[in-house]
Scaffold this motif. Structure first.
Motif, short mmCIF file in Angstrom:
data_model
loop_
_atom_site.label_atom_id
_atom_site.label_comp_id
_atom_site.label_asym_id
_atom_site.label_seq_id
_atom_site.Cartn_x
_atom_site.Cartn_y
_atom_site.Cartn_z
N VAL A 329 -31.61 0.54 23.48
CA VAL A 329 -30.26 1.11 23.50
C VAL A 329 -29.57 0.91 22.16
N THR A 330 -29.77 -0.24 21.56
CA THR A 330 -29.17 -0.53 20.25
C THR A 330 -29.67 0.46 19.19
N LEU A 331 -30.98 0.68 19.15
CA LEU A 331 -31.54 1.60 18.15
C LEU A 331 -31.10 3.04 18.40
N LEU A 332 -30.90 3.39 19.64
CA LEU A 332 -30.51 4.76 19.98
C LEU A 332 -29.03 5.03 19.68
N THR A 333 -28.20 4.03 19.84
CA THR A 333 -26.75 4.26 19.79
C THR A 333 -26.06 3.67 18.57
N GLN A 334 -26.77 2.87 17.78
CA GLN A 334 -26.17 2.27 16.59
C GLN A 334 -26.94 2.72 15.35
N PRO A 335 -26.52 3.83 14.74
CA PRO A 335 -27.25 4.40 13.60
C PRO A 335 -27.45 3.42 12.44
N GLU A 336 -26.50 2.51 12.23
CA GLU A 336 -26.63 1.58 11.10
C GLU A 336 -27.81 0.63 11.31
N ALA A 337 -28.05 0.22 12.56
CA ALA A 337 -29.20 -0.65 12.84
C ALA A 337 -30.50 0.10 12.65
N SER A 338 -30.54 1.33 13.11
CA SER A 338 -31.74 2.14 12.97
C SER A 338 -32.02 2.48 11.51
N GLN A 339 -30.98 2.75 10.73
CA GLN A 339 -31.17 3.14 9.34
C GLN A 339 -31.80 2.04 8.52
N ARG A 340 -31.41 0.79 8.77
CA ARG A 340 -31.99 -0.35 8.06
C ARG A 340 -33.50 -0.42 8.31
N LEU A 341 -33.89 -0.20 9.56
CA LEU A 341 -35.30 -0.26 9.89
C LEU A 341 -36.07 0.93 9.32
N LYS A 342 -35.41 2.08 9.25
CA LYS A 342 -36.06 3.25 8.66
C LYS A 342 -36.42 3.01 7.20
N GLN A 343 -35.54 2.34 6.49
CA GLN A 343 -35.86 2.02 5.09
C GLN A 343 -37.05 1.07 5.02
N GLY A 344 -37.11 0.14 5.95
CA GLY A 344 -38.27 -0.75 6.01
C GLY A 344 -39.55 0.01 6.29
N CYS A 345 -39.46 1.02 7.15
CA CYS A 345 -40.63 1.87 7.43
C CYS A 345 -41.10 2.56 6.16
N ALA A 346 -40.16 3.09 5.39
CA ALA A 346 -40.52 3.78 4.15
C ALA A 346 -41.21 2.84 3.18
N ASP A 347 -40.70 1.61 3.07
CA ASP A 347 -41.33 0.63 2.19
C ASP A 347 -42.75 0.29 2.66
N SER A 348 -42.90 0.12 3.97
CA SER A 348 -44.21 -0.24 4.52
C SER A 348 -45.21 0.90 4.39
N ALA A 349 -44.72 2.14 4.47
CA ALA A 349 -45.61 3.30 4.34
C ALA A 349 -46.27 3.33 2.97
N LEU A 350 -45.59 2.78 1.96
CA LEU A 350 -46.15 2.75 0.61
C LEU A 350 -47.20 1.64 0.45
N ARG A 351 -47.08 0.60 1.26
CA ARG A 351 -48.02 -0.52 1.15
C ARG A 351 -49.30 -0.30 1.95
N TYR A 352 -49.14 0.12 3.20
CA TYR A 352 -50.30 0.18 4.10
C TYR A 352 -50.94 1.56 4.02
N THR A 353 -51.73 1.75 2.97
CA THR A 353 -52.39 3.02 2.72
C THR A 353 -53.89 2.80 2.59
N VAL A 354 -54.65 3.84 2.83
CA VAL A 354 -56.10 3.72 2.69
C VAL A 354 -56.48 3.51 1.23
N GLU A 355 -55.66 4.02 0.30
CA GLU A 355 -55.90 3.81 -1.13
C GLU A 355 -55.81 2.32 -1.47
N ASN A 356 -54.76 1.66 -0.97
CA ASN A 356 -54.61 0.23 -1.24
C ASN A 356 -55.70 -0.58 -0.54
#
Length: 383
Positions: A329-356
């Motif tokens: 419910v928090t992630l669905l209704t509180q955009p600021e909480a979700s946005q922080r995690l989305k940035q973390g997803c973007a950072d992690s997408a750069l690290r966990y690659t088949v190239e690395n």
């Protein structure tokens, strides 16, 4: 030129990009990579997920005891090789021969470090696996969790390479980048979504995924967020249960198996990826699409749960329905909480690659070749 041989019981399609990258990287480093692989079991063959590499070599493979044991004699194919890398599976009978009677110049394990789903961690199977663990010259561990399991069994930490196990998500990331608001609005209309609070599950539908928990928690979220809708994509033994549930609850949509662009589209429509059960490589889908994953500390996870950092790129709640629903419910209704995690997803997408992963594998192979063989350590060797 050093010759390195990787042995796979069977060659799956998702591993092809890794081996192709390693082949190129190792050639640049003055090493020759050979890949040996066998055949799938009859049941695995029905998945139609085998891969093909032109330069790979086939090794005859025999299964016994209903596929629970495998004889794959790679010995004649690795004579003179500088390093042989095998996966650590009790079912691979020739591994025992290679560790004892016909040991190559160097032999390394590649694996989880233990069975994280075992209901008998001190049983004979796990005891045997721990015995073999300490007899490899090097360890290529899937994740930090895998490395910790290996270290806990008395293995020297300086002989462990953490690979950050990954699949190729480059296409997924690119498809997500191309999905603009108009495309997502069109997808909403096709699926009949009417609300703006959407959760998604993507994965195989079997017991360890805890589909019953997913459906029960979704009902409670719906009670608290009236326009909540749930998309479920995947196939497996519990597909009929999900389909029947969706028939009784119009706000649940069962999409069947979704791959490629269709999978990305389903994930991109959601604010949260719900997976209360086993988390594995599917967490990379969440990172690639920028949708935080929400799971529980259910003790069923694969080593890739190491990538999910609570509060950074996703959430891991206590294993209770109340805690899980509250976080959703928090992630669905509180955009600021979700946005922080989305940035973390973007950072992690750069690290966990088949190239690395290929780079870490190649670097670890070089370190292994520079190190003394097991039992021949010298004071001059530095990690």
């Amino acid at each position: 030129m050093s010759e390195i041989v990787v042995v796979q019981r069977r060659l799956t399609g998702y591993r092809v990009p890794l081996f192709e990258r390693m082949h190129a990287m190792m050639a640049q480093a003055g090493m020759k990579l050979r890949l040996l692989h066998g055949d799938p079991t009859p049941l695995e063959a029905t998945k139609r997920d085998s891969g093909h590499i032109a330069w790979a070599e086939h090794v005859p493979t025999q299964y016994h005891a209903g596929g629970r044991l495998c004889w794959q004699n790679f010995g004649p194919h690795v004579r003179g090789s500088d390093l042989v890398i095998v996966t650590q599976e009790n079912k691979l009978l020739y591994n025992l021969v290679a560790l004892t009677l016909r040991r190559p110049s160097r032999i390394a394990f590649w694996g989880h470090g233990g069975n994280l789903q075992s209901d008998r961690p001190d049983g004979l199977k796990e005891q045997f696996k721990r015995w073999t663990t300490r007899r490899a010259d090097w360890w290529f561990a899937y994740t930090d969790i895998s490395a910790e399991l290996v270290r806990a069994q008395g293995y020297a930490p300086e002989r462990i390479t953490v690979l950050d196990n990954a699949v190729d998500t480059q296409e997924l990331t690119e498809w997500r980048r191309r999905l603009d608001d108009d495309a997502l609005d069109a997808a909403r209309r096709r699926l009949g979504l009417t609300g703006r609070h959407v959760g998604v599950f993507v994965g195989s539908l079997y017991t360890d995924k805890r589909i019953d928990f997913l459906l029960r928690s979704a009902e409670e979220v719906r009670r608290r967020v009236p326009d909540f809708e749930l998309l479920i994509a995947g196939g497996g033994p519990l597909a009929s249960m999900v389909e029947q549930h969706a028939g009784r609850h119009p706000w649940v949509r069962y999409l069947g198996v979704r791959k490629g662009k269709d999978k990305v589209e389903a994930i991109a429509l959601a604010q949260v990826m719900l997976n209360p059960g086993l988390v594995g490589l599917g967490v990379l889908d969440a990172f690639a699409c920028g949708v935080p994953m929400l799971t529980t500390d259910c003790r069923l996870h694969s080593p890739e749960i190491a990538y999910l950092r609570h509060g950074h790129n996703g959430l891991i709640t206590p294993d209770t329905l109340e805690d899980y629903v509250e976080a959703a419910v928090t992630l669905l209704t509180q955009p600021e909480a979700s946005q922080r995690l989305k940035q973390g997803c973007a950072d992690s997408a750069l690290r966990y690659t088949v190239e690395n992963m290929a780079r870490r594998f190649t670097d670890g192979i070089g370190r292994c070749l520079d190190a003394p063989r097991l039992g021949e350590r010298t004071a001059e060797w530095k990690t």
